[in-house]
Design an enzyme around this catalytic site. Structure first.
Site, short mmCIF file in Angstrom:
data_model
loop_
_atom_site.label_atom_id
_atom_site.label_comp_id
_atom_site.label_asym_id
_atom_site.label_seq_id
_atom_site.Cartn_x
_atom_site.Cartn_y
_atom_site.Cartn_z
N THR A 57 7.20 -3.01 -1.14
CA THR A 57 8.57 -3.47 -1.31
C THR A 57 9.45 -2.37 -1.89
OG1 THR A 57 7.93 -5.78 -1.59
CG2 THR A 57 10.03 -5.14 -2.56
N ASN A 64 -2.75 -8.33 -8.76
CA ASN A 64 -1.76 -7.33 -9.15
C ASN A 64 -0.56 -8.00 -9.75
OD1 ASN A 64 0.97 -6.72 -7.58
ND2 ASN A 64 -0.45 -7.66 -6.10
N ASN A 99 2.20 -14.08 1.03
CA ASN A 99 2.02 -13.16 -0.10
C ASN A 99 0.78 -13.57 -0.93
OD1 ASN A 99 2.75 -11.15 -2.05
ND2 ASN A 99 4.86 -11.37 -1.31
N THR A 100 0.66 -13.00 -2.11
CA THR A 100 -0.48 -13.32 -2.99
C THR A 100 -0.29 -14.70 -3.62
OG1 THR A 100 0.69 -12.22 -4.78
CG2 THR A 100 -0.86 -10.89 -3.53
N ASN A 159 11.23 -10.15 1.32
CA ASN A 159 10.20 -10.61 0.38
C ASN A 159 10.82 -11.49 -0.69
OD1 ASN A 159 8.11 -10.97 -1.37
ND2 ASN A 159 7.81 -8.80 -1.85
N GLY A 210 5.03 -5.76 -10.14
CA GLY A 210 6.42 -6.09 -10.46
C GLY A 210 7.43 -5.18 -9.78
N PHE A 211 7.18 -4.90 -8.48
CA PHE A 211 8.13 -4.10 -7.70
C PHE A 211 8.39 -2.73 -8.33
CE2 PHE A 211 10.61 -7.83 -5.51
CZ PHE A 211 9.51 -8.08 -4.73
N SER A 252 7.09 -12.59 -3.96
CA SER A 252 6.27 -11.91 -4.96
C SER A 252 6.27 -12.74 -6.24
CB SER A 252 6.81 -10.52 -5.27
OG SER A 252 6.19 -10.05 -6.44
N TYR A 307 -4.65 -5.71 3.38
CA TYR A 307 -4.58 -4.67 2.36
C TYR A 307 -5.86 -4.71 1.51
CZ TYR A 307 -2.77 -2.02 -1.71
OH TYR A 307 -2.60 -1.12 -2.74
N ASN A 325 9.73 -3.68 3.84
CA ASN A 325 9.72 -4.91 3.05
C ASN A 325 10.73 -4.72 1.92
OD1 ASN A 325 8.80 -6.50 0.67
ND2 ASN A 325 7.22 -7.21 2.08
N ASN A 376 5.61 -11.62 -9.12
CA ASN A 376 5.68 -10.74 -10.29
C ASN A 376 7.09 -10.36 -10.72
OD1 ASN A 376 2.81 -10.62 -10.45
ND2 ASN A 376 2.85 -9.28 -8.65
N THR A 377 8.09 -10.88 -10.04
CA THR A 377 9.47 -10.72 -10.50
C THR A 377 9.94 -12.12 -10.87
OG1 THR A 377 9.90 -8.80 -9.09
CG2 THR A 377 11.82 -10.06 -9.81
N PHE A 390 0.84 -1.20 0.00
CA PHE A 390 0.00 0.00 0.00
C PHE A 390 0.87 1.24 0.00
CE2 PHE A 390 -2.23 3.50 2.01
CZ PHE A 390 -3.37 3.57 1.21
N ASP A 391 1.85 1.27 0.90
CA ASP A 391 2.73 2.44 0.99
C ASP A 391 4.14 2.02 0.56
OD1 ASP A 391 3.77 4.92 1.48
OD2 ASP A 391 3.64 4.81 3.67
N LYS A 418 9.00 -13.28 4.42
CA LYS A 418 7.63 -13.34 3.88
C LYS A 418 7.56 -14.39 2.79
CE LYS A 418 3.84 -10.53 2.12
NZ LYS A 418 3.34 -9.18 1.86
C1 LIG Z 1 -1.88 -3.92 -5.10
C2 LIG Z 1 -1.04 -4.80 -4.22
C3 LIG Z 1 0.33 -4.57 -4.14
C4 LIG Z 1 1.13 -5.38 -3.31
N1 LIG Z 1 2.47 -5.15 -3.23
C5 LIG Z 1 3.23 -5.89 -2.40
C6 LIG Z 1 4.61 -5.63 -2.24
O1 LIG Z 1 5.15 -4.70 -2.83
N2 LIG Z 1 5.33 -6.46 -1.43
C7 LIG Z 1 4.76 -7.49 -0.74
O2 LIG Z 1 5.46 -8.21 0.00
N3 LIG Z 1 3.43 -7.74 -0.84
C8 LIG Z 1 2.67 -6.97 -1.64
N4 LIG Z 1 1.33 -7.22 -1.74
C9 LIG Z 1 0.77 -8.37 -0.97
C10 LIG Z 1 0.18 -7.93 0.36
O3 LIG Z 1 1.16 -7.41 1.21
C11 LIG Z 1 -0.47 -9.16 1.05
O4 LIG Z 1 0.52 -10.11 1.35
C12 LIG Z 1 -1.54 -9.82 0.18
O5 LIG Z 1 -2.25 -8.86 -0.57
C13 LIG Z 1 -2.54 -10.61 1.01
O6 LIG Z 1 -3.23 -9.77 1.91
P1 LIG Z 1 -4.72 -9.18 1.59
O7 LIG Z 1 -5.54 -10.34 1.13
O8 LIG Z 1 -5.18 -8.60 2.88
O9 LIG Z 1 -4.53 -8.16 0.54
C14 LIG Z 1 0.53 -6.43 -2.56
C15 LIG Z 1 -0.85 -6.62 -2.63
C16 LIG Z 1 -1.63 -5.82 -3.44
C17 LIG Z 1 -3.12 -6.06 -3.49
#
Ligand SMILES: Cc1cc2nc3c(=O)[nH]c(=O)nc-3n(C[C@H](O)[C@H](O)[C@H](O)COP(=O)(O)O)c2cc1C
Length: 364
Positions: free
Chosen positions: A85, A110, A243-244, A170, A113-114, A173, A316, A139, A175-176, A63-64, A214
């Protein structure tokens, strides 16, 4: 202010491209007047990794990403904020569109891709607020084109140790390309050895900064055995699960959006991520605490994570659908659960369902 406006702004924000809506939300959080600091129920306080959290509900990474608004988020009631990240060098990430809402499933995909402003820009912001208090972790991730990804993590530990409360490494992810291979046994050992060595080296000037790993919810259970074994041997301070996911359950309703490449989060991730959390908890055997993340959208789902093994939780995606008021509602539900159970803190609830959960059928 944001809380009051939310019922009106949220439907508008949802008409926008998700990434534009996110940018607007960050901008709004930068505008004074800043919210009054929320006072938390003292029973929600958690001690973990040597840190004192005023409540267990954290803002998840993503998010941030560039550490623009950690203090506004703390004031809005989060017990901790994970920025990033962050990659060592600035990089723009994948082409847009790269964030998609699955409205009917309350999920998000999403493939950012960092996208990162890079370590220098983020360090300036974090150094500027280093004495502001509150728990802000960073992160960290490797640059896509890095010739030595582990060296990227080491460099980021060296850069940020003096200004953050904890690190989230991390390696999960989707996406990398190739990043998740860092979870494979041999390379993971190497990563942990070098990261923990960098942390010890920095402790002379920065104190001991906790290192959390993570992980992805998509590991097989035998990969999880290896990851937890190595994490215990190298004495990491905790793990974030997770993570996702790259998986797409057949039950998803937004079928066409579900086909987008990337990591899926939000409600459709809850069952898988919570099962992986319980599987991790039983393997860790109390050696270190866990952070539960994935699909939390209510007090009940936050409590389920705690009972599955989480000492702390993060969220998030649900904020996209329910707004920031969700944080207060989760905390109030947790307080009520404590009152009903007669406990004066969350500790006795942590992991109480973990063993039973691991015996259930694997979630779809
Ligand atoms: C738009 C978006 C961007 C994210 N970017 C990162 C990231 O930069 N690094 C990371 O470790 N996880 C990232 N995440 C994953 C979240 O930190 C979290 O692990 C994941 O979304 C599961 O939680 P939630 O279901 O509450 O969203 C991202 C998730 C979303 C939706």
């Amino acid at each position: 202010m944001i809380g009051l406006l939310e019922p009106f702004t949220r439907p508008l924000l949802r008409m926008l491209d998700p990434e534009d809506a996110h940018r607007l939300a960050i901008r709004a959080l930068k505008i004074p007047p800043f919210p009054k600091l929320v006072v938390d129920d003292p029973r929600l306080a958690v001690r973990a990794f040597g840190l004192n959290f005023r409540n267990p509900v954290g803002m998840a990474a993503g998010f941030d990403k560039h550490a623009e608004v950690p203090d506004a988020l703390l004031r809005l009631g989060f017990g901790f904020v994970e920025v990033g990240t962050v990659t060592p060098l600035r990089q723009i990430g994948n082409p847009r569109p790269r964030v998609f809402r699955l409205n009917r499933d309350e999920g998000v995909i999403n493939r950012l891709g960092f996208n990162s402003e890079g370590a220098d820009a983020v360090l300036r912001r974090l150094a500027g607020r280093a004495n502001a208090g509150g728990i802000v972790g960073v992160n960290i991730g490797a640059n896509k084109d890095s010739p030595d990804r582990i060296a990227d993590y080491v460099r980021l530990i060296e850069t940020f140790a003096p200004v953050v409360s904890y690190f989230s490494v991390n390696i999960s992810s989707p996406n990398t390309p190739g990043l998740r291979d860092l979870q494979q046994a041999k390379v993971f050992e190497d990563l942990l050895a070098r990261v923990m060595e960098a942390r010890s080296r920095m402790s002379r000037e920065a104190g001991t900064t906790p290192v959390l790993i993570k992980i992805a919810p998509d590991l097989t259970l035998s990969e999880l055995d290896d990851v937890v074994g190595a994490a215990r041997r190298h004495r990491v301070d905790g793990m974030i699960v997770g993570n996702t996911t790259v998986k797409r359950a057949p039950t998803l309703r937004d079928r066409s959006t579900a086909q987008e490449a990337g990591g899926l989060s939000g409600r459709p991730l809850f069952a898988l991520a919570t099962r992986m959390l319980a599987e991790t908890y039983v393997r860790v055997e109390g050696a270190f605490p866990l952070v539960g993340v994935g699909g939390i959208d209510s007090g009940a789902t936050a409590l389920a994570k705690i009972r599955a093994g989480a000492s702390l939780v993060q969220l998030y995606s649900a904020l996209v659908f329910h707004g920031l008021r969700l944080v207060a509602s989760i905390k109030s539900d947790l307080s009520n659960a404590l009152r009903r159970s007669g406990h004066d803190n969350l500790d006795p609830l942590v992991g109480m369902d973990a063993a039973a959960m691991t015996a259930e059928r694997w979630p779809e």
